[in-house]
Motif scaffolding. Structure first.
Motif, PDB file in Angstrom:
ATOM      1  N   LEU A  54      39.384  58.239  33.645  1.00 19.42           N
ATOM      2  CA  LEU A  54      39.618  59.382  33.925  1.00 19.42           C
ATOM      3  C   LEU A  54      40.404  59.440  35.576  1.00 19.42           C
ATOM      4  O   LEU A  54      40.957  60.499  35.640  1.00 19.42           O
ATOM      5  CB  LEU A  54      38.725  60.251  33.658  1.00 19.42           C
ATOM      6  CG  LEU A  54      37.976  60.452  32.205  1.00 19.42           C
ATOM      7  CD1 LEU A  54      37.078  61.533  31.915  1.00 19.42           C
ATOM      8  CD2 LEU A  54      39.248  60.599  31.163  1.00 19.42           C
ATOM      9  N   GLU A  55      39.960  58.806  36.399  1.00 20.01           N
ATOM     10  CA  GLU A  55      39.890  58.870  37.697  1.00 20.01           C
ATOM     11  C   GLU A  55      40.867  57.602  38.322  1.00 20.01           C
ATOM     12  O   GLU A  55      42.078  58.014  38.656  1.00 20.01           O
ATOM     13  CB  GLU A  55      38.888  59.261  38.456  1.00 20.01           C
ATOM     14  CG  GLU A  55      38.260  60.567  38.147  1.00 20.01           C
ATOM     15  CD  GLU A  55      36.989  60.782  38.882  1.00 20.01           C
ATOM     16  OE1 GLU A  55      36.231  60.082  39.282  1.00 20.01           O
ATOM     17  OE2 GLU A  55      36.706  62.115  39.297  1.00 20.01           O
ATOM     18  N   LEU A  76      39.193  61.626  46.504  1.00 25.16           N
ATOM     19  CA  LEU A  76      38.514  62.303  45.727  1.00 25.16           C
ATOM     20  C   LEU A  76      37.727  63.436  46.788  1.00 25.16           C
ATOM     21  O   LEU A  76      37.647  64.598  46.452  1.00 25.16           O
ATOM     22  CB  LEU A  76      37.289  61.511  44.926  1.00 25.16           C
ATOM     23  CG  LEU A  76      37.669  60.818  43.910  1.00 25.16           C
ATOM     24  CD1 LEU A  76      37.124  59.824  43.399  1.00 25.16           C
ATOM     25  CD2 LEU A  76      37.915  61.802  42.680  1.00 25.16           C
ATOM     26  N   MET A  93      39.969  65.933  47.726  1.00 26.64           N
ATOM     27  CA  MET A  93      40.046  67.027  46.842  1.00 26.64           C
ATOM     28  C   MET A  93      39.029  68.050  47.053  1.00 26.64           C
ATOM     29  O   MET A  93      39.109  69.230  46.708  1.00 26.64           O
ATOM     30  CB  MET A  93      40.269  66.607  45.438  1.00 26.64           C
ATOM     31  CG  MET A  93      41.571  66.018  45.003  1.00 26.64           C
ATOM     32  SD  MET A  93      41.638  66.016  43.254  1.00 26.64           S
ATOM     33  CE  MET A  93      42.382  64.233  43.132  1.00 26.64           C
ATOM     34  N   ALA A 102      39.172  71.955  48.313  1.00 25.83           N
ATOM     35  CA  ALA A 102      38.645  73.344  47.245  1.00 25.83           C
ATOM     36  C   ALA A 102      37.681  73.829  48.230  1.00 25.83           C
ATOM     37  O   ALA A 102      37.457  75.163  48.047  1.00 25.83           O
ATOM     38  CB  ALA A 102      37.720  72.482  46.139  1.00 25.83           C
ATOM     39  N   LEU A 127      35.019  64.199  38.831  1.00 29.14           N
ATOM     40  CA  LEU A 127      35.008  65.421  39.594  1.00 29.14           C
ATOM     41  C   LEU A 127      35.718  66.514  38.926  1.00 29.14           C
ATOM     42  O   LEU A 127      35.093  67.784  39.080  1.00 29.14           O
ATOM     43  CB  LEU A 127      35.850  65.016  40.718  1.00 29.14           C
ATOM     44  CG  LEU A 127      36.067  66.175  41.809  1.00 29.14           C
ATOM     45  CD1 LEU A 127      34.584  66.632  42.559  1.00 29.14           C
ATOM     46  CD2 LEU A 127      37.161  65.608  43.017  1.00 29.14           C
ATOM     47  N   ALA A 128      36.687  66.227  37.985  1.00 27.31           N
ATOM     48  CA  ALA A 128      37.326  67.396  37.212  1.00 27.31           C
ATOM     49  C   ALA A 128      36.305  68.098  36.515  1.00 27.31           C
ATOM     50  O   ALA A 128      36.572  69.426  35.937  1.00 27.31           O
ATOM     51  CB  ALA A 128      38.257  66.794  36.397  1.00 27.31           C
ATOM     52  N   ASP A 129      35.207  67.452  36.149  1.00 28.60           N
ATOM     53  CA  ASP A 129      34.427  68.241  35.064  1.00 28.60           C
ATOM     54  C   ASP A 129      33.228  69.078  35.928  1.00 28.60           C
ATOM     55  O   ASP A 129      32.428  69.483  35.088  1.00 28.60           O
ATOM     56  CB  ASP A 129      33.440  67.231  34.016  1.00 28.60           C
ATOM     57  CG  ASP A 129      34.277  66.328  33.186  1.00 28.60           C
ATOM     58  OD1 ASP A 129      35.248  67.373  32.721  1.00 28.60           O
ATOM     59  OD2 ASP A 129      34.099  65.167  32.921  1.00 28.60           O
ATOM     60  N   ARG A 130      33.300  69.276  37.152  1.00 29.48           N
ATOM     61  CA  ARG A 130      32.403  70.125  37.878  1.00 29.48           C
ATOM     62  C   ARG A 130      32.986  71.239  37.961  1.00 29.48           C
ATOM     63  O   ARG A 130      34.055  71.659  38.335  1.00 29.48           O
ATOM     64  CB  ARG A 130      31.880  69.602  39.301  1.00 29.48           C
ATOM     65  CG  ARG A 130      31.578  68.000  39.029  1.00 29.48           C
ATOM     66  CD  ARG A 130      30.597  67.641  40.376  1.00 29.48           C
ATOM     67  NE  ARG A 130      30.698  66.169  40.051  1.00 29.48           N
ATOM     68  CZ  ARG A 130      30.874  65.550  41.105  1.00 29.48           C
ATOM     69  NH1 ARG A 130      30.799  65.872  42.247  1.00 29.48           N
ATOM     70  NH2 ARG A 130      30.814  64.149  40.925  1.00 29.48           N
ATOM     71  N   LYS A 131      32.194  72.586  37.630  1.00 25.53           N
ATOM     72  CA  LYS A 131      32.707  73.882  37.668  1.00 25.53           C
ATOM     73  C   LYS A 131      33.193  74.065  38.970  1.00 25.53           C
ATOM     74  O   LYS A 131      34.267  74.829  39.423  1.00 25.53           O
ATOM     75  CB  LYS A 131      31.716  74.829  37.396  1.00 25.53           C
ATOM     76  CG  LYS A 131      31.717  76.147  36.646  1.00 25.53           C
ATOM     77  CD  LYS A 131      30.674  76.886  36.286  1.00 25.53           C
ATOM     78  CE  LYS A 131      29.938  76.162  34.963  1.00 25.53           C
ATOM     79  NZ  LYS A 131      28.738  77.121  34.403  1.00 25.53           N
ATOM     80  N   PRO A 184      34.204  71.982  42.150  1.00 26.19           N
ATOM     81  CA  PRO A 184      34.533  70.972  42.970  1.00 26.19           C
ATOM     82  C   PRO A 184      33.945  70.886  44.248  1.00 26.19           C
ATOM     83  O   PRO A 184      33.620  69.721  44.922  1.00 26.19           O
ATOM     84  CB  PRO A 184      36.133  70.506  42.885  1.00 26.19           C
ATOM     85  CG  PRO A 184      36.696  71.570  42.078  1.00 26.19           C
ATOM     86  CD  PRO A 184      35.627  72.738  41.980  1.00 26.19           C
TER      87      PRO A 184
END
Lengths: 130, 382
Positions: B131-132, B142, B145, B149, B244-248, B250
């Motif tokens: 996915l990354e 990463l 990003m 954020a 990382l995308a799956d963390r509410k 980031p």
């Protein structure tokens, strides 16, 4: 990466196929055996919309060997209207213009060539929303 | 569970050590730790190493390293949690002694990164491959990003990031084992080349070779080996989502918070009790996120800590007195043990020019990937 792996990963990668948990309704991308929110194991297949919004992003200047010819390029975490988040490159624009909140469309593109055989790996990239 | 102490330490210099191989590095650190405690036997060896397989084509690290120090026959295991491998080795060794299974355990970490491997690609295997890494993201990417954020949520600036590098180099300049033992100016950091926007070269830790080792035993045996043991009061290990995308959020390292809470609880202390800390500053933004997640500063306040001197030597809570990963170097598998050694020396008054006066309780936090794993230890000088 051996070709069976490419084949296995096709549903999520080629058509943004995801799974909606029957227990809690979470849209899980790509599909998994257990829901990360409620651990439910019953899912129904669902498709992500080909659009979303940038959550956070970067511009990669120093790239891995395979991507060196493309640098600098923008990579972002994009959230689709279903609430799924995916990492993807953002192309067809100035990479410096990609910022959180930007609306994007998801488009089917060549992502990379892999291994000595140069297997073509396709998937989705984001472009600025029309 | 038995109480456990660290009684000795050994560590190579960190840097581009062309003349030393993976095994040389390990042996130098391990033999130094054994000699310091005058020990000629071990019950067990735990070696943290992210990827001997990819960096130098060597797996089966446990028996190799036991053999290299004349300890073939001794139980030896390799543990891996990407850049947190060293911290996880320490935890594994701690649990082995605490359980009563072993009395003398060597916890070590080692990495040889400069032997020609594609370092960026090897490190990227600690991200989610499907996915990354597939999309061309790198580790600086990463953390960039995460930085962006954090900037969005808290108003953090590039200059805030640069101050972390300035502070840690100021500390590292006092550390003879540091890879870049020199100060850097704010302008140098701000003008260094962009690696992954908004992270510049001098906001990134370097590629390094190195090894570190500590010797653990039950606290009640500790005085056999040293007059100044350091007790491990708590250990905490936690995971977060791999991608990382799956963390509410980031910008928030939830595994760091969880591992910290677990270690504090076991130690019976809170963030306010910590007098010196080593945290995982693989990138400048990581130090800001880690001190927030560990409760050393309030959430959102991490951006000011380096500039105001709060986390500098002489400040309220000195962070990364060793120079951190940034200045000391980051041989990934060795880092967690090297952090523990800095706290070990601080708590027994052996940190020289970097000494935090009167420090009695310290903390080390070591992280894997983009924060998918984090391990925290709380130590006390006894």
């Amino acid at each position: 990466m051996p070709s069976p792996r490419n084949w296995r990963e096709i549903p999520a990668r080629y058509r943004l196929e995801a799974a909606r948990c029957r227990g809690c309704g979470k849209v899980v991308y790509p599909a998994r055996r257990a829901c990360p929110a409620c651990r439910g194991q019953e899912f129904e297949k669902t498709m992500l919309s080909w659009k979303g919004k940038v959550v956070t992003s970067t511009v990669v200047q120093v790239a891995p060997t395979e991507f060196q010819m493309e640098a600098p390029y923008a990579v972002a975490i994009v959230e689709t209207p279903e609430g799924a988040r995916l990492m993807t490159q953002v192309v067809d624009c100035d990479p410096g213009a990609v910022q959180p909140g930007m609306e994007v469309a998801l488009v089917f593109r060549l992502i990379r060539r892999e291994g000595h055989g140069g297997i073509l790996c396709y998937g989705f990239k984001a472009v600025p929303a029309a | 569970m038995r109480e456990v102490a660290i009684v000795s330490a050994g560590m190579t210099r960190f840097g581009e050590l062309w003349e030393s191989s993976l095994r040389d590095l390990f042996a130098e650190a391990a033999l130094e730790a054994l000699a310091a405690a005058k020990v000629d036997r071990l019950d067990s060896i735990v070696v943290g190493c992210m990827s001997g397989g990819q960096f130098v084509g060597q797996e089966h690290i446990g028996p190799l390293m036991a053999d290299q120090i004349g300890m073939a026959g001794v139980a030896a295991t390799h543990v891996e949690s990407a850049c947190a491998s060293g911290g996880v080795a320490l935890r594994t060794a701690f649990l082995e002694v605490a359980s009563g299974a072993s009395d003398l355990v060597l916890a070590a970490g080692v990495e040889k990164m400069t032997d020609g491997a594609d370092v960026t690609a090897v490190l990227a295997t600690a991200a989610d491959q499907e996915l990354e890494a597939f999309h061309g993201i790198t580790f600086p990417g990463l953390y960039a990003m995460i930085a962006r954020a954090h900037m969005q949520a808290n108003g953090t600036t590039e200059e805030d990031l640069a101050w972390v590098a300035v502070k840690n180099h100021r500390h590292g300049a006092l550390n003879p084992k540091a890879q870049f033992a020199r100060e850097v100016k704010l302008e140098e950091v701000m003008k260094s080349s962009m690696v992954s926007d908004p992270l510049r070269l001098l906001c990134c830790s370097p590629v390094s070779d190195g090894a570190a080792a500590v010797l653990l035993c039950p606290l009640e045996h500790a005085k056999r080996y040293t007059d100044h043991p350091v007790k491990i009061r708590g250990t905490g290990l936690a995971t977060s989502t791999m991608a990382l995308a799956d963390r509410k959020d980031p910008a928030f390292l939830d595994a760091v918070q969880l591992s910290g809470e677990r270690a504090y609880k076991m130690a019976g202390v809170g963030p306010a009790d910590i007098q010196v800390a080593e945290v995982h500053d693989c990138f400048a933004i990581a130090e800001i996120c880690c001190i927030e997640a560990l409760g050393l500063v309030e959430k959102g306040a991490g951006r000011h800590a380096a500039r105001t001197g709060l986390t500098a030597l002489g400040g309220k809570i000195p962070v990364n007195t060793s120079g951190g990963l940034k200045s000391k170097g980051h041989p990934v598998g060795a880092t967690g043990i090297a952090q523990a050694i800095e706290i070990f020396e601080q708590l027994r008054g052996g940190a020289g020019a970097r000494q935090v006066k009167g420090a009695r309780i310290g903390l080390a936090q070591n992280m894997g990937g983009s924060g998918a794993s984090s391990v925290v230890h709380v130590f006390e000088g006894v």
